[in-house]
Design a protein around this motif. Sequence first.
Motif, mmCIF file in Angstrom:
data_model
loop_
_atom_site.group_PDB
_atom_site.id
_atom_site.type_symbol
_atom_site.label_atom_id
_atom_site.label_comp_id
_atom_site.label_asym_id
_atom_site.label_seq_id
_atom_site.Cartn_x
_atom_site.Cartn_y
_atom_site.Cartn_z
ATOM 1 N N ILE A 51 12.604 9.081 27.864
ATOM 2 C CA ILE A 51 11.772 8.625 28.984
ATOM 3 C C ILE A 51 10.369 8.294 28.484
ATOM 4 N N GLU A 52 9.807 9.195 27.702
ATOM 5 C CA GLU A 52 8.441 9.024 27.211
ATOM 6 C C GLU A 52 8.306 7.829 26.261
ATOM 7 N N ARG A 53 9.235 7.686 25.333
ATOM 8 C CA ARG A 53 9.078 6.699 24.261
ATOM 9 C C ARG A 53 9.717 5.340 24.529
ATOM 10 N N ALA A 55 2.796 0.024 32.245
ATOM 11 C CA ALA A 55 3.800 0.975 32.725
ATOM 12 C C ALA A 55 4.935 0.226 33.412
ATOM 13 N N LYS A 102 12.566 10.922 35.580
ATOM 14 C CA LYS A 102 12.422 12.386 35.500
ATOM 15 C C LYS A 102 13.056 13.055 36.716
ATOM 16 N N ALA A 118 8.863 6.399 34.799
ATOM 17 C CA ALA A 118 8.926 7.757 34.245
ATOM 18 C C ALA A 118 9.195 8.765 35.355
ATOM 19 N N SER A 159 9.092 4.358 29.794
ATOM 20 C CA SER A 159 7.892 4.533 30.614
ATOM 21 C C SER A 159 6.973 3.322 30.614
ATOM 22 N N GLU A 160 6.902 2.649 29.470
ATOM 23 C CA GLU A 160 5.977 1.522 29.372
ATOM 24 C C GLU A 160 6.437 0.538 28.310
ATOM 25 N N ASP A 178 13.987 13.684 27.561
ATOM 26 C CA ASP A 178 12.556 13.636 27.858
ATOM 27 C C ASP A 178 11.839 12.680 26.900
ATOM 28 N N GLN A 179 12.192 12.736 25.621
ATOM 29 C CA GLN A 179 11.600 11.810 24.655
ATOM 30 C C GLN A 179 12.019 10.376 24.943
ATOM 31 N N SER A 220 6.292 -1.435 25.046
ATOM 32 C CA SER A 220 5.713 -1.185 23.732
ATOM 33 C C SER A 220 4.889 -2.381 23.271
#
Length: 140
Positions: free
Chosen positions: A94-96, A107, A125, A121, A99-100, A91-92, A102
Motif C-alpha cells: 500500500i505504502e510503496r 496521491a 487499508k 491508501a 498510495s501515490e 502494508d508495504q 512514483s
Amino acid sequence: MDIARTRFRNPFRTPFVRALATAVLLAGLGTAQAAPSAQAEREIEQLIQALGSSSCQFERNGSWHDAKAAQAHLRKKLAYLRKRDLVDSADQFIERAASESSLSGQAYRVRCGGAPPVASAAWLKARLVQLRKPATTPSP
C-alpha cells in the motif's frame, strides 16, 4: 616529516582501513529483504482483486480509470517492487505501490458510486483491516 601532510592524511590509504571499509560495504550490499510470506502474498492479491472487482474508479495523475485498469496498474507496480525485493507485506505494498504515483508524487484516490473520493491508501487499508479480521462462525 611535514606536519601539514600528516594532519590531512587520507585514512583510507592504510590497508587495514581499506579492507574494513570494503567488508562493511559488501556486507551491506549482500543484505536483501526476504520474499513476502505466503500470508502477505495472499493479502496483497486480495487487495488488488477487491479493487478490480469493485465498481469504483481510481484516480491516477489527474485522470480517472475503471477498476480493471487500476488493478492492472497496481499489478505492474507490484511486479516492479517484487523484482527488486522491495515489498514484503501488504502494508508495504500500500505504502510503496498503491498510495501515490512514483512519477508525479500525486496521491491516488478511489471514488465509489456517488461517495466523495478518498485516498487510495485509506481505501486499501480499510479493506486490509477487513481481510485480517478473524472469521466468525454463526452460533447454533
